[in-house]
Design a protein around this motif. Structure first.
Motif, PDB file in Angstrom:
ATOM      1  N   TYR A 118       0.788  -1.231   0.000  1.00 27.36           N
ATOM      2  CA  TYR A 118       0.000   0.000   0.000  1.00 27.36           C
ATOM      3  C   TYR A 118       0.826   1.290   0.000  1.00 27.36           C
ATOM      4  N   PRO A 119       1.888   1.402   0.782  1.00 28.79           N
ATOM      5  CA  PRO A 119       2.642   2.666   0.760  1.00 28.79           C
ATOM      6  C   PRO A 119       3.148   3.036  -0.627  1.00 28.79           C
ATOM      7  N   GLY A 245      -1.220  -6.018  14.382  1.00 24.73           N
ATOM      8  CA  GLY A 245      -2.594  -5.672  14.666  1.00 24.73           C
ATOM      9  C   GLY A 245      -3.383  -5.673  13.370  1.00 24.73           C
ATOM     10  N   PRO A 246      -4.695  -5.437  13.434  1.00 24.23           N
ATOM     11  CA  PRO A 246      -5.502  -5.400  12.206  1.00 24.23           C
ATOM     12  C   PRO A 246      -5.216  -4.150  11.383  1.00 24.23           C
ATOM     13  N   GLY A 247      -5.580  -4.217  10.099  1.00 26.08           N
ATOM     14  CA  GLY A 247      -5.420  -3.060   9.226  1.00 26.08           C
ATOM     15  C   GLY A 247      -4.162  -3.131   8.385  1.00 26.08           C
ATOM     16  N   ILE A 248      -3.790  -1.982   7.818  1.00 22.09           N
ATOM     17  CA  ILE A 248      -2.576  -1.883   7.006  1.00 22.09           C
ATOM     18  C   ILE A 248      -1.426  -1.523   7.922  1.00 22.09           C
ATOM     19  N   THR A 249      -0.546  -2.454   8.172  1.00 20.25           N
ATOM     20  CA  THR A 249       0.533  -2.246   9.140  1.00 20.25           C
ATOM     21  C   THR A 249       1.923  -2.464   8.553  1.00 20.25           C
ATOM     22  N   CYS A 250       2.005  -3.052   7.358  1.00 19.19           N
ATOM     23  CA  CYS A 250       3.293  -3.364   6.727  1.00 19.19           C
ATOM     24  C   CYS A 250       4.133  -4.308   7.582  1.00 19.19           C
ATOM     25  N   ARG A 251       3.464  -5.193   8.267  1.00 17.11           N
ATOM     26  CA  ARG A 251       4.133  -6.223   9.053  1.00 17.11           C
ATOM     27  C   ARG A 251       3.137  -7.362   9.270  1.00 17.11           C
ATOM     28  N   GLY A 252       3.595  -8.463   9.858  1.00 19.17           N
ATOM     29  CA  GLY A 252       2.729  -9.591  10.137  1.00 19.17           C
ATOM     30  C   GLY A 252       2.857 -10.699   9.103  1.00 19.17           C
TER      31      GLY A 252
END
Length: 259
Positions: A118-119, A245-252
């Motif tokens: 996304y970024p 965590g939930p959402g767009i985090t750029c990790r996980g």
């Protein structure tokens, strides 16, 4: 070993190094963090396979396993079914290697490719999925206009506002973790998913190794000597950090491909 790194010539075998590899670029976040997760996955898979496939005969005589692999090769990839590079599936070692690669591709590698989209892609001029005008060639009526101001020509070629918001929504959806995402080393029933106590213990050891990898990634991201992931204007590399965590985090790193 992490086949992506090896195949691109970014690592050489070195028995004195962790994971048996020396990275050509030491501060290479995808490779160095990926090796932490690859090692955890490989150890877990080897232990699981060893518990149920003690020898070559047990692998070769498993009709369902062999049928699954044959279908994957002959039906799923019929166009290259006779290629010489297909791995054999005739021993516990070969089965472990194959499954380690499958788990890696569906978890860590997919996460590294997918959840950082996304970024970059959320700003459509960075990566437009289509252009509404063809790039003119010499002799076309618009060729001189293109040469005189290529930036203006590019901006005029971008998708419409409706198309742009549609593409942004798609990339947003692809890059978003759900609230009930299950990450590498997690499962909703960690003590009861199997009646095999040895495998329950092995899974918890795997989960602990994943947590240690996440802590090590955090330490690396805070190390000012690692200039590719720490410093002024440099984002920490968290695409291999297992939890999010939930959402767009750029990790996980989810347990498998989730879209």
């Amino acid at each position: 070993m992490n086949s992506d790194t090896w195949n691109r010539g970014m690592a050489v075998e070195d028995s004195t190094k962790p994971h048996g590899l020396r990275l050509v670029i030491e501060d290479y976040p995808y490779a160095s963090d990926g090796l932490l997760l690859w090692s955890a996955i490989e150890e877990w898979v080897k232990r699981y396979v060893a518990a149920y496939y003690p020898d070559a005969e047990s692998v070769l005589s498993d009709f369902e396993l062999q049928s699954w692999y044959a279908e994957a090769v002959n039906v799923g990839h019929a166009d290259v079914r006779y290629a010489p590079w297909w791995p054999r599936l005739s021993s516990p070692g070969e089965l472990s290697s194959f499954l380690t690669t499958v788990v890696w591709l569906c978890s860590a590698q997919h996460a590294a490719l997918n959840f950082g989209q996304y970024p970059l892609g959320g700003y459509i001029p960075n990566r437009p999925p289509l252009l509404r005008r063809l790039v003119p060639t010499e002799g076309d009526p618009e060729y001189e206009h293109f040469l005189s101001d290529p930036a203006k020509f590019f901006l005029a070629s971008l998708p419409s506002l409706t198309q742009t918001t549609t593409f942004m929504t798609v990339i947003d959806t692809l890059s978003t973790h759900s609230v009930d995402e299950e990450y590498l080393g997690e499962r909703p029933d960690p003590y009861t998913w199997t009646g095999d106590a040895e495998m329950v213990e092995a899974f918890h050891e795997f989960a602990a190794k994943v947590r240690r990898a996440e802590a090590e990634i955090g330490r690396r991201n805070a190390d000012p000597d690692r200039r590719n992931r720490c410093g002024a204007g440099v984002l920490p590399y968290e695409l291999m950090a297992p939890t999010s965590g939930p959402g767009i985090t750029c990790r996980g790193v989810p347990n498998s491909v989730t879209i």
